[in-house]
Design a protein around this motif. Structure first.
Motif, PDB file in Angstrom:
ATOM      1  N   SER A 257      -7.445  31.925  27.089  1.00 22.23           N
ATOM      2  CA  SER A 257      -7.014  30.581  26.710  1.00 22.23           C
ATOM      3  C   SER A 257      -5.528  30.378  26.957  1.00 22.23           C
ATOM      4  CB  SER A 257      -7.316  30.320  25.232  1.00 22.23           C
ATOM      5  OG  SER A 257      -6.821  29.069  24.829  1.00 22.23           O
ATOM      6  N   ASN A 258      -5.185  29.123  27.284  1.00 18.56           N
ATOM      7  CA  ASN A 258      -3.806  28.659  27.276  1.00 18.56           C
ATOM      8  C   ASN A 258      -3.786  27.430  26.382  1.00 18.56           C
ATOM      9  OD1 ASN A 258      -1.283  27.530  27.700  1.00 18.56           O
ATOM     10  ND2 ASN A 258      -1.254  27.988  29.890  1.00 18.56           N
ATOM     11  N   ALA A 259      -3.487  27.634  25.090  1.00 19.69           N
ATOM     12  CA  ALA A 259      -3.581  26.539  24.124  1.00 19.69           C
ATOM     13  C   ALA A 259      -2.594  25.427  24.438  1.00 19.69           C
ATOM     14  CB  ALA A 259      -3.330  27.072  22.714  1.00 19.69           C
ATOM     15  N   ALA A 260      -1.417  25.782  24.985  1.00 16.96           N
ATOM     16  CA  ALA A 260      -0.426  24.758  25.288  1.00 16.96           C
ATOM     17  C   ALA A 260      -0.936  23.767  26.323  1.00 16.96           C
ATOM     18  CB  ALA A 260       0.865  25.411  25.782  1.00 16.96           C
ATOM     19  N   LYS A 261      -1.852  24.204  27.176  1.00 17.70           N
ATOM     20  CA  LYS A 261      -2.424  23.325  28.198  1.00 17.70           C
ATOM     21  C   LYS A 261      -3.851  22.906  27.871  1.00 17.70           C
ATOM     22  CE  LYS A 261       0.321  25.045  32.095  1.00 17.70           C
ATOM     23  NZ  LYS A 261       0.268  25.625  33.471  1.00 17.70           N
ATOM     24  N   ASN A 262      -4.339  23.289  26.688  1.00 18.45           N
ATOM     25  CA  ASN A 262      -5.714  22.952  26.284  1.00 18.45           C
ATOM     26  C   ASN A 262      -6.735  23.436  27.309  1.00 18.45           C
ATOM     27  OD1 ASN A 262      -6.074  21.688  23.693  1.00 18.45           O
ATOM     28  ND2 ASN A 262      -4.798  20.020  24.435  1.00 18.45           N
ATOM     29  N   GLU A 263      -6.588  24.674  27.747  1.00 16.10           N
ATOM     30  CA  GLU A 263      -7.490  25.269  28.724  1.00 16.10           C
ATOM     31  C   GLU A 263      -8.179  26.497  28.129  1.00 16.10           C
ATOM     32  OE1 GLU A 263      -4.976  24.319  32.827  1.00 16.10           O
ATOM     33  OE2 GLU A 263      -4.826  26.285  31.855  1.00 16.10           O
TER      34      GLU A 263
ATOM     35  N   GLU B 279     -16.373  11.415  26.427  1.00 14.44           N
ATOM     36  CA  GLU B 279     -16.976  10.384  27.274  1.00 14.44           C
ATOM     37  C   GLU B 279     -16.283  10.369  28.642  1.00 14.44           C
ATOM     38  OE1 GLU B 279     -17.844   5.552  27.235  1.00 14.44           O
ATOM     39  OE2 GLU B 279     -16.926   6.544  25.500  1.00 14.44           O
ATOM     40  N   GLY B 280     -17.082  10.371  29.702  1.00 10.85           N
ATOM     41  CA  GLY B 280     -16.521  10.360  31.052  1.00 10.85           C
ATOM     42  C   GLY B 280     -16.038  11.710  31.540  1.00 10.85           C
ATOM     43  N   ALA B 281     -16.383  12.795  30.822  1.00  9.95           N
ATOM     44  CA  ALA B 281     -15.950  14.138  31.228  1.00  9.95           C
ATOM     45  C   ALA B 281     -16.503  14.486  32.612  1.00  9.95           C
ATOM     46  CB  ALA B 281     -16.415  15.170  30.200  1.00  9.95           C
ATOM     47  N   ILE B 282     -15.751  15.292  33.346  1.00  7.32           N
ATOM     48  CA  ILE B 282     -16.069  15.629  34.738  1.00  7.32           C
ATOM     49  C   ILE B 282     -16.594  17.061  34.837  1.00  7.32           C
ATOM     50  CG2 ILE B 282     -15.160  15.877  37.067  1.00  7.32           C
ATOM     51  CD1 ILE B 282     -15.219  13.016  36.105  1.00  7.32           C
ATOM     52  N   TYR B 283     -17.697  17.237  35.562  1.00  7.08           N
ATOM     53  CA  TYR B 283     -18.231  18.572  35.869  1.00  7.08           C
ATOM     54  C   TYR B 283     -18.239  18.708  37.389  1.00  7.08           C
ATOM     55  CZ  TYR B 283     -20.937  22.786  34.793  1.00  7.08           C
ATOM     56  OH  TYR B 283     -21.340  24.082  34.626  1.00  7.08           O
ATOM     57  N   ASN B 284     -17.510  19.683  37.906  1.00  8.04           N
ATOM     58  CA  ASN B 284     -17.415  19.919  39.350  1.00  8.04           C
ATOM     59  C   ASN B 284     -18.203  21.158  39.729  1.00  8.04           C
ATOM     60  OD1 ASN B 284     -15.407  17.890  40.451  1.00  8.04           O
ATOM     61  ND2 ASN B 284     -14.190  18.764  38.786  1.00  8.04           N
TER      62      ASN B 284
ATOM     63  N   ASP C 170      -8.291  17.002  22.135  1.00  8.27           N
ATOM     64  CA  ASP C 170      -8.728  16.681  20.774  1.00  8.27           C
ATOM     65  C   ASP C 170     -10.045  17.380  20.437  1.00  8.27           C
ATOM     66  OD1 ASP C 170      -6.525  15.012  20.416  1.00  8.27           O
ATOM     67  OD2 ASP C 170      -7.594  13.266  21.207  1.00  8.27           O
ATOM     68  N   ARG C 171     -10.133  18.649  20.845  1.00  5.50           N
ATOM     69  CA  ARG C 171     -11.276  19.510  20.535  1.00  5.50           C
ATOM     70  C   ARG C 171     -12.584  19.008  21.136  1.00  5.50           C
ATOM     71  NH1 ARG C 171      -7.346  19.451  17.096  1.00  5.50           N
ATOM     72  NH2 ARG C 171      -6.627  21.360  16.102  1.00  5.50           N
ATOM     73  N   LYS C 172     -12.491  18.361  22.289  1.00  3.75           N
ATOM     74  CA  LYS C 172     -13.664  17.986  23.074  1.00  3.75           C
ATOM     75  C   LYS C 172     -13.439  18.378  24.523  1.00  3.75           C
ATOM     76  CE  LYS C 172     -16.041  14.433  20.493  1.00  3.75           C
ATOM     77  NZ  LYS C 172     -16.856  13.198  20.635  1.00  3.75           N
ATOM     78  N   ILE C 173     -14.533  18.728  25.208  1.00  5.85           N
ATOM     79  CA  ILE C 173     -14.455  19.156  26.598  1.00  5.85           C
ATOM     80  C   ILE C 173     -14.292  17.935  27.491  1.00  5.85           C
ATOM     81  CG2 ILE C 173     -15.714  20.288  28.476  1.00  5.85           C
ATOM     82  CD1 ILE C 173     -17.160  21.916  26.240  1.00  5.85           C
ATOM     83  N   THR C 174     -13.280  17.960  28.347  1.00  3.77           N
ATOM     84  CA  THR C 174     -13.042  16.842  29.265  1.00  3.77           C
ATOM     85  C   THR C 174     -13.384  17.187  30.708  1.00  3.77           C
ATOM     86  OG1 THR C 174     -10.719  17.484  29.597  1.00  3.77           O
ATOM     87  CG2 THR C 174     -11.196  15.940  27.806  1.00  3.77           C
ATOM     88  N   ALA C 175     -13.479  18.479  31.039  1.00  2.00           N
ATOM     89  CA  ALA C 175     -13.822  18.876  32.408  1.00  2.00           C
ATOM     90  C   ALA C 175     -14.264  20.336  32.433  1.00  2.00           C
ATOM     91  CB  ALA C 175     -12.633  18.677  33.346  1.00  2.00           C
TER      92      ALA C 175
ATOM     93  N   LEU D  13      -5.130  25.854  17.389  1.00  2.00           N
ATOM     94  CA  LEU D  13      -5.743  25.052  18.441  1.00  2.00           C
ATOM     95  C   LEU D  13      -6.555  25.937  19.369  1.00  2.00           C
ATOM     96  CD1 LEU D  13      -6.112  22.392  19.924  1.00  2.00           C
ATOM     97  CD2 LEU D  13      -3.943  22.808  21.098  1.00  2.00           C
ATOM     98  N   GLU D  14      -6.019  27.113  19.692  1.00  2.00           N
ATOM     99  CA  GLU D  14      -6.736  28.047  20.546  1.00  2.00           C
ATOM    100  C   GLU D  14      -8.056  28.456  19.906  1.00  2.00           C
ATOM    101  OE1 GLU D  14      -5.090  31.692  22.988  1.00  2.00           O
ATOM    102  OE2 GLU D  14      -5.420  32.312  20.915  1.00  2.00           O
ATOM    103  N   ALA D  15      -8.028  28.734  18.608  1.00  2.00           N
ATOM    104  CA  ALA D  15      -9.254  29.120  17.903  1.00  2.00           C
ATOM    105  C   ALA D  15     -10.262  27.979  17.917  1.00  2.00           C
ATOM    106  CB  ALA D  15      -8.922  29.524  16.462  1.00  2.00           C
ATOM    107  N   ASP D  16      -9.778  26.753  17.713  1.00  2.00           N
ATOM    108  CA  ASP D  16     -10.682  25.592  17.726  1.00  2.00           C
ATOM    109  C   ASP D  16     -11.295  25.397  19.105  1.00  2.00           C
ATOM    110  OD1 ASP D  16     -10.207  25.094  15.082  1.00  2.00           O
ATOM    111  OD2 ASP D  16      -8.719  23.527  15.429  1.00  2.00           O
ATOM    112  N   ASN D  17     -10.469  25.540  20.145  1.00  2.00           N
ATOM    113  CA  ASN D  17     -10.976  25.384  21.509  1.00  2.00           C
ATOM    114  C   ASN D  17     -12.012  26.450  21.836  1.00  2.00           C
ATOM    115  OD1 ASN D  17      -9.392  23.156  21.977  1.00  2.00           O
ATOM    116  ND2 ASN D  17      -7.812  24.256  23.103  1.00  2.00           N
ATOM    117  N   PHE D  18     -11.757  27.689  21.386  1.00  2.00           N
ATOM    118  CA  PHE D  18     -12.737  28.759  21.581  1.00  2.00           C
ATOM    119  C   PHE D  18     -14.072  28.379  20.940  1.00  2.00           C
ATOM    120  CE2 PHE D  18      -9.742  32.674  22.090  1.00  2.00           C
ATOM    121  CZ  PHE D  18      -9.544  32.329  23.417  1.00  2.00           C
ATOM    122  N   LYS D  19     -14.003  27.832  19.718  1.00  2.00           N
ATOM    123  CA  LYS D  19     -15.227  27.459  19.003  1.00  2.00           C
ATOM    124  C   LYS D  19     -16.015  26.409  19.773  1.00  2.00           C
ATOM    125  CE  LYS D  19     -13.422  28.414  14.358  1.00  2.00           C
ATOM    126  NZ  LYS D  19     -12.993  27.795  13.078  1.00  2.00           N
ATOM    127  N   VAL D  20     -15.303  25.427  20.324  1.00  2.00           N
ATOM    128  CA  VAL D  20     -15.972  24.360  21.073  1.00  2.00           C
ATOM    129  C   VAL D  20     -16.675  24.929  22.297  1.00  2.00           C
ATOM    130  CG1 VAL D  20     -15.616  22.267  22.446  1.00  2.00           C
ATOM    131  CG2 VAL D  20     -14.427  22.539  20.264  1.00  2.00           C
TER     132      VAL D  20
END
Length: 267
Positions: A207-213, A162-167, A243-248, A132-139
């Motif tokens: 990365s912190n894969a357990a938190k999807n960060e 959809e609806g992702a937040i950018y601060n 799910d391998r998409k950026i939410t924020a 998951l960490e590798a996949d998140n890095f790729k994204v």
């Protein structure tokens, strides 16, 4: 031999269903061998019915989109069939292995399937998190490439939930909270009114894969359009993913006040 082949027909279709990644096409296959009282059981789930079984496979491909299935030879006794299987990723790395037992109804349909996992073949929780960490890095790396190098907003849009937040920091001339990719593009366009930039130091990834960060640290070199002055500024960006998409995304500038004054200053 013909009789044995006919008996195995529903198992053959069952295997094709697992290999089919298109949900609608798969559902058509499932309906030919599955009944509303047919059941599927394995360590992670227990379901009954056509739509529920299709959803199990849908959820599987969300976690392992590049999965490749291999099925072993079949052993048949009366209306029971058993076989081994394994699942690998696109690089032939083992994801999972096990054995299925199927009970057929003698009419070309499946009554029940029970799946057993080989605990020695499956990924450990640590391995799953590494993947998951590798996949998140790729994204995140692909997002960075699209935004700062190729300017490929079409590809970038596929990486954003959809609806992702950018601060953005409120002190910046383009500061604020932006919801959804269309709003993000407006923010990108607004920021481009104030400066041109280049990447001075390529990002380092944490990365912190357990938190999807995922957190990246990099340095930009900017040229303010109002003053013509240049400034180098370290930035870290915090990404949340699901799910391998950026939410924020939340960027942190080394000195937000200095950066804001730099953008607003005149010659």
């Amino acid at each position: 031999m013909a009789q044995k082949k006919d008996k195995l027909y529903p198992v053959t279709i069952y295997e094709k269903a697992w290999k089919e990644k298109n949900s609608e096409a798969r559902l058509k296959l499932i309906k030919t061998i599955w009944l509303e009282d047919s059941t599927f059981e394995e360590p992670s789930t227990s379901i009954k019915g056509i739509a529920a079984f299709n959803n199990v496979i849908n959820e599987f491909y969300k976690k392992f989109p590049d999965a490749v299935f291999t099925f072993g030879s079949k052993v048949v006794k009366d209306n029971y069939v058993t076989w081994e299987w394994k699942i690998q990723d696109s690089k032939n790395k083992l994801i999972m292995g096990g054995r299925d037992f199927a009970r057929l109804n003698g009419k070309g349909q499946v009554s029940k399937i029970i799946g057993f996992w080989d605990k020695d073949a499956t990924f450990s929780e640590e391995d799953i998190l590494k993947n998951l960490e590798a996949d998140n890095f790729k994204v995140v790396a692909q997002y960075f490439e699209c935004l700062f190098k190729t300017r490929d907003f079409n590809t970038m849009a596929t990486l954003i939930e959809e609806g992702a937040i950018y601060n953005q920091a409120e002190g910046l001339p383009y500061g604020g909270t932006y919801k959804g990719f269309n709003e993000w593009t407006k923010m990108y366009a607004k920021s481009a009114e104030f400066f041109d930039l280049e990447i001075e130091k390529e990002p380092v990834y944490f990365s912190n894969a357990a938190k999807n960060e995922v957190i990246i640290y990099f340095t930009i070199k900017c040229k303010a359009k109002k003053s013509g002055k240049t400034l180098s500024m370290p930035i870290s960006e915090h990404f949340d993913l699901k799910d391998r998409k950026i939410t924020a995304i939340r960027p942190f500038y080394f000195d937000t006040k200095q950066f804001a004054e730099f953008l607003k200053s005149r010659k």
